[in-house]
Each structure stands twice: as C-alpha cells, then as structure tokens.
Motif scaffolding. Structure first.
Motif, PDB file in Angstrom:
ATOM      1  N   ALA A  72       0.855  -1.185   0.000  1.00 19.40           N
ATOM      2  CA  ALA A  72       0.000   0.000   0.000  1.00 19.40           C
ATOM      3  C   ALA A  72       0.894   1.239   0.000  1.00 19.40           C
ATOM      4  O   ALA A  72       1.866   1.304   0.747  1.00 19.40           O
ATOM      5  N   TYR A  73       0.569   2.212  -0.851  1.00 15.65           N
ATOM      6  CA  TYR A  73       1.366   3.424  -0.977  1.00 15.65           C
ATOM      7  C   TYR A  73       0.462   4.563  -1.451  1.00 15.65           C
ATOM      8  O   TYR A  73      -0.682   4.323  -1.872  1.00 15.65           O
ATOM      9  N   VAL A  74       0.980   5.793  -1.381  1.00 18.20           N
ATOM     10  CA  VAL A  74       0.194   6.966  -1.771  1.00 18.20           C
ATOM     11  C   VAL A  74       0.580   7.416  -3.174  1.00 18.20           C
ATOM     12  O   VAL A  74       1.774   7.547  -3.490  1.00 18.20           O
ATOM     13  N   GLU A  75      -0.430   7.650  -3.994  1.00 17.24           N
ATOM     14  CA  GLU A  75      -0.207   8.203  -5.333  1.00 17.24           C
ATOM     15  C   GLU A  75      -1.387   9.093  -5.691  1.00 17.24           C
ATOM     16  O   GLU A  75      -2.542   8.685  -5.544  1.00 17.24           O
ATOM     17  N   ASP A  76      -1.091  10.304  -6.139  1.00 19.60           N
ATOM     18  CA  ASP A  76      -2.126  11.272  -6.529  1.00 19.60           C
ATOM     19  C   ASP A  76      -3.147  11.508  -5.425  1.00 19.60           C
ATOM     20  O   ASP A  76      -4.357  11.575  -5.662  1.00 19.60           O
ATOM     21  N   GLY A  77      -2.650  11.596  -4.197  1.00 19.89           N
ATOM     22  CA  GLY A  77      -3.516  11.959  -3.088  1.00 19.89           C
ATOM     23  C   GLY A  77      -4.429  10.863  -2.578  1.00 19.89           C
ATOM     24  O   GLY A  77      -5.398  11.131  -1.865  1.00 19.89           O
ATOM     25  N   ARG A  78      -4.143   9.615  -2.923  1.00 21.44           N
ATOM     26  CA  ARG A  78      -4.949   8.511  -2.386  1.00 21.44           C
ATOM     27  C   ARG A  78      -4.076   7.286  -2.165  1.00 21.44           C
ATOM     28  O   ARG A  78      -3.033   7.116  -2.795  1.00 21.44           O
ATOM     29  N   VAL A  79      -4.517   6.432  -1.258  1.00 17.91           N
ATOM     30  CA  VAL A  79      -3.765   5.222  -0.930  1.00 17.91           C
ATOM     31  C   VAL A  79      -4.181   4.107  -1.887  1.00 17.91           C
ATOM     32  O   VAL A  79      -5.366   3.776  -1.996  1.00 17.91           O
ATOM     33  N   LEU A  80      -3.204   3.555  -2.586  1.00 19.14           N
ATOM     34  CA  LEU A  80      -3.431   2.419  -3.480  1.00 19.14           C
ATOM     35  C   LEU A  80      -2.899   1.152  -2.831  1.00 19.14           C
ATOM     36  O   LEU A  80      -1.899   1.181  -2.119  1.00 19.14           O
ATOM     37  N   MET A  81      -3.558   0.043  -3.106  1.00 16.39           N
ATOM     38  CA  MET A  81      -3.111  -1.252  -2.599  1.00 16.39           C
ATOM     39  C   MET A  81      -2.992  -2.192  -3.787  1.00 16.39           C
ATOM     40  O   MET A  81      -3.975  -2.481  -4.462  1.00 16.39           O
ATOM     41  N   GLU A  82      -1.773  -2.651  -4.056  1.00 14.24           N
ATOM     42  CA  GLU A  82      -1.523  -3.442  -5.253  1.00 14.24           C
ATOM     43  C   GLU A  82      -0.740  -4.713  -4.927  1.00 14.24           C
ATOM     44  O   GLU A  82       0.061  -4.732  -3.993  1.00 14.24           O
ATOM     45  N   PRO A  83      -0.950  -5.781  -5.721  1.00 13.39           N
ATOM     46  CA  PRO A  83      -0.088  -6.963  -5.592  1.00 13.39           C
ATOM     47  C   PRO A  83       1.357  -6.589  -5.907  1.00 13.39           C
ATOM     48  O   PRO A  83       1.616  -5.730  -6.759  1.00 13.39           O
ATOM     49  N   ILE A  84       2.304  -7.203  -5.231  1.00 18.43           N
ATOM     50  CA  ILE A  84       3.718  -6.890  -5.433  1.00 18.43           C
ATOM     51  C   ILE A  84       4.205  -7.520  -6.733  1.00 18.43           C
ATOM     52  O   ILE A  84       4.095  -8.727  -6.930  1.00 18.43           O
ATOM     53  N   THR A  85       4.731  -6.678  -7.623  1.00 20.06           N
ATOM     54  CA  THR A  85       5.371  -7.149  -8.847  1.00 20.06           C
ATOM     55  C   THR A  85       6.666  -6.366  -9.037  1.00 20.06           C
ATOM     56  O   THR A  85       6.851  -5.286  -8.466  1.00 20.06           O
ATOM     57  N   LYS A  86       7.548  -6.892  -9.847  1.00 15.51           N
ATOM     58  CA  LYS A  86       8.810  -6.219 -10.122  1.00 15.51           C
ATOM     59  C   LYS A  86       8.556  -4.879 -10.799  1.00 15.51           C
ATOM     60  O   LYS A  86       9.206  -3.867 -10.499  1.00 15.51           O
ATOM     61  N   GLU A  87       7.579  -4.863 -11.727  1.00 12.70           N
ATOM     62  CA  GLU A  87       7.286  -3.621 -12.451  1.00 12.70           C
ATOM     63  C   GLU A  87       6.773  -2.539 -11.508  1.00 12.70           C
ATOM     64  O   GLU A  87       7.159  -1.374 -11.612  1.00 12.70           O
ATOM     65  N   LEU A  88       5.908  -2.915 -10.568  1.00 13.31           N
ATOM     66  CA  LEU A  88       5.380  -1.953  -9.605  1.00 13.31           C
ATOM     67  C   LEU A  88       6.510  -1.365  -8.776  1.00 13.31           C
ATOM     68  O   LEU A  88       6.584  -0.148  -8.565  1.00 13.31           O
ATOM     69  N   LEU A  89       7.400  -2.218  -8.278  1.00 12.24           N
ATOM     70  CA  LEU A  89       8.495  -1.745  -7.432  1.00 12.24           C
ATOM     71  C   LEU A  89       9.440  -0.825  -8.179  1.00 12.24           C
ATOM     72  O   LEU A  89       9.986   0.110  -7.618  1.00 12.24           O
ATOM     73  N   ASN A  90       9.620  -1.085  -9.481  1.00 11.59           N
ATOM     74  CA  ASN A  90      10.498  -0.234 -10.283  1.00 11.59           C
ATOM     75  C   ASN A  90       9.938   1.178 -10.415  1.00 11.59           C
ATOM     76  O   ASN A  90      10.688   2.138 -10.609  1.00 11.59           O
ATOM     77  N   ASN A  91       8.596   1.293 -10.344  1.00 16.67           N
ATOM     78  CA  ASN A  91       7.953   2.596 -10.557  1.00 16.67           C
ATOM     79  C   ASN A  91       7.269   3.133  -9.303  1.00 16.67           C
ATOM     80  O   ASN A  91       6.451   4.029  -9.376  1.00 16.67           O
ATOM     81  N   LEU A  92       7.609   2.557  -8.162  1.00 15.16           N
ATOM     82  CA  LEU A  92       6.962   2.945  -6.912  1.00 15.16           C
ATOM     83  C   LEU A  92       7.279   4.391  -6.557  1.00 15.16           C
ATOM     84  O   LEU A  92       8.440   4.765  -6.442  1.00 15.16           O
ATOM     85  N   PRO A  93       6.275   5.243  -6.355  1.00 15.17           N
ATOM     86  CA  PRO A  93       6.513   6.661  -6.071  1.00 15.17           C
ATOM     87  C   PRO A  93       6.780   6.933  -4.600  1.00 15.17           C
ATOM     88  O   PRO A  93       6.109   7.743  -3.972  1.00 15.17           O
TER      89      PRO A  93
END
Length: 226
Positions: free
Chosen positions: A204-225
């Motif tokens: 779970a992380y914050v992006e554009d003023g809201r908390v997102l909850m996503e499955p962990i993937t390599k692509e997500l971690l590479n672009n994690l804000p």
C-alpha cells in the motif's frame, strides 16, 4: 528408521521435508532438535522456508516457524507457497527493497511475534513484524511497515504526516490503513478474518492523493513513487 525431518538449502532459503506419518507433536520436537543442533551453522541468517512431505495448516506452519526461531537465531522472512509466480514476485520484492539491510541501516527494527486484539506497537522507525497483526491490534510507524504475516488489524505508516512511505504484508486485509494523512478506502466489506488462507502479498502506498493497494510485482516496485 527414516529421518522424520530433512533440511535442504536452496537459492533463497531452506526446504524442510517433514514425515507424513509422525504425529505433529513429535515432529515439532524433531524440528526443535534439528535447529538447535545446527544453530551454529545458520547463525542469524535471513531465510525463506519451504515445506514438503505433508500438508500443513496455517496454525501448524506458524508453530513450526515459532519452534525454529525459538531454537536458533534465524530470521524467517516468509514461507514459500504453491503459487510459483507469487513466490517469484515476492522474492524480487525482498531483493528490491532489501528489507533487512536497508531498514536496519536506517535505524529500523524487528518485532518478533503476533500483535493481538488490544495491543499497539508504535515506533519512530521503520519496522518489520515477524508475525501477524490481528483484528483489534494496531501498528504505527513514522516510516515504513513490513509485515511478514497477515495484516488484519490497523496499520499507520508515515505517522509524522509524510506520505512517502508504504505498508507491505504477505496477507493484506486491514480493518484500517493510513499513510501520512491519507486513509485507504475500499468498497469491499472486510470480514473479521480473511476467507482465503493465502493471498498474494500486497503493498500500500500513496499516489495522486490517495492510498493504493496493489499486488507486489517487479514492475510496480520499479515505478513505486516512494
């Protein structure tokens, strides 16, 4: 007599073969003996566990992990499941974030054990919880939270108001989750306990003023804000 507990190493940790016929209580005694005898060899290494030979309930898996940690200095990172893609993604997540090294270098800390109903853990540092956070329990960190177990209670990362932090859990089903000043909102009704015994690890992380909850993937971690 066939050895009831066989420990083998693999690239990311230990594979433990367990005899299918032996009563579980006796098997626990054998596991305690094995890891007590080999404690000097493993020292305080961080390991992923994989179980073979017999089916185990979640409670039995937890009891085995507790037995291993009680009779050795091993840090159990997670238990490998049957979903190979999920396993690969979570291992990549561990490598990408380098939890043990990065968090400890930044004055992070470990909490070994389960937080039960009514218990609260508060820290100014990043924290790794080696256990579950039960419904009614709460964990608060001024930085990041990593739960190597299930999050079924409440979690608050970025407690000082900083949104640039995250919450990770192997099983993510929180009663409440907040990062900085932003609360996680879901349209799904949360049950007291998750229906599925095993789900995909999530972050779970914050992006554009809201908390997102996503499955962990390599692509997500590479672009994690964060």
């Amino acid at each position: 007599m066939k050895n009831p507990v066989i420990i083998k190493s693999f690239q990311h940790g230990l594979s433990i073969w367990l005899d299918e016929e032996m009563p579980f209580s006796q098997l626990i005694e054998e596991i305690a003996f094995k890891f007590r005898e080999s404690a000097h060899f493993f020292k305080d290494a961080s390991m992923v566990l994989s179980f073979e030979g017999r089916p185990l309930t979640d409670q039995e898996e937890r009891q085995i992990v507790n037995t291993i940690t009680a009779h050795s200095s091993l840090n159990i990172v997670c238990i490998m499941g049957k979903n190979e893609e999920t396993n690969k993604n979570f291992i990549k997540a561990l490598q990408k974030l380098s939890y043990h090294q990065q968090l400890m270098e930044n004055a992070g800390q470990f909490y070994k054990g389960t937080l039960k109903d009514g218990q609260t853990l508060e820290t100014e540092n990043s924290v790794i919880v080696l256990g579950d956070v039960y419904p009614g329990a709460c964990i608060v960190s001024n930085k990041d939270i990593v739960i190597l177990g299930g999050l079924y209670g409440q979690a608050y990362a970025g407690g000082s108001g900083d949104e640039g932090h995250f919450v990770v859990a192997l099983e993510m089903s929180p009663e409440k989750l907040k990062i900085g000043d932003f609360k996680y909102k879901t349209s799904e009704k949360q049950s007291k306990w998750p229906i599925k015994p095993k789900v995909q690890p999530k972050i779970a992380y914050v992006e554009d003023g809201r908390v997102l909850m996503e499955p962990i993937t390599k692509e997500l971690l590479n672009n994690l804000p964060v």
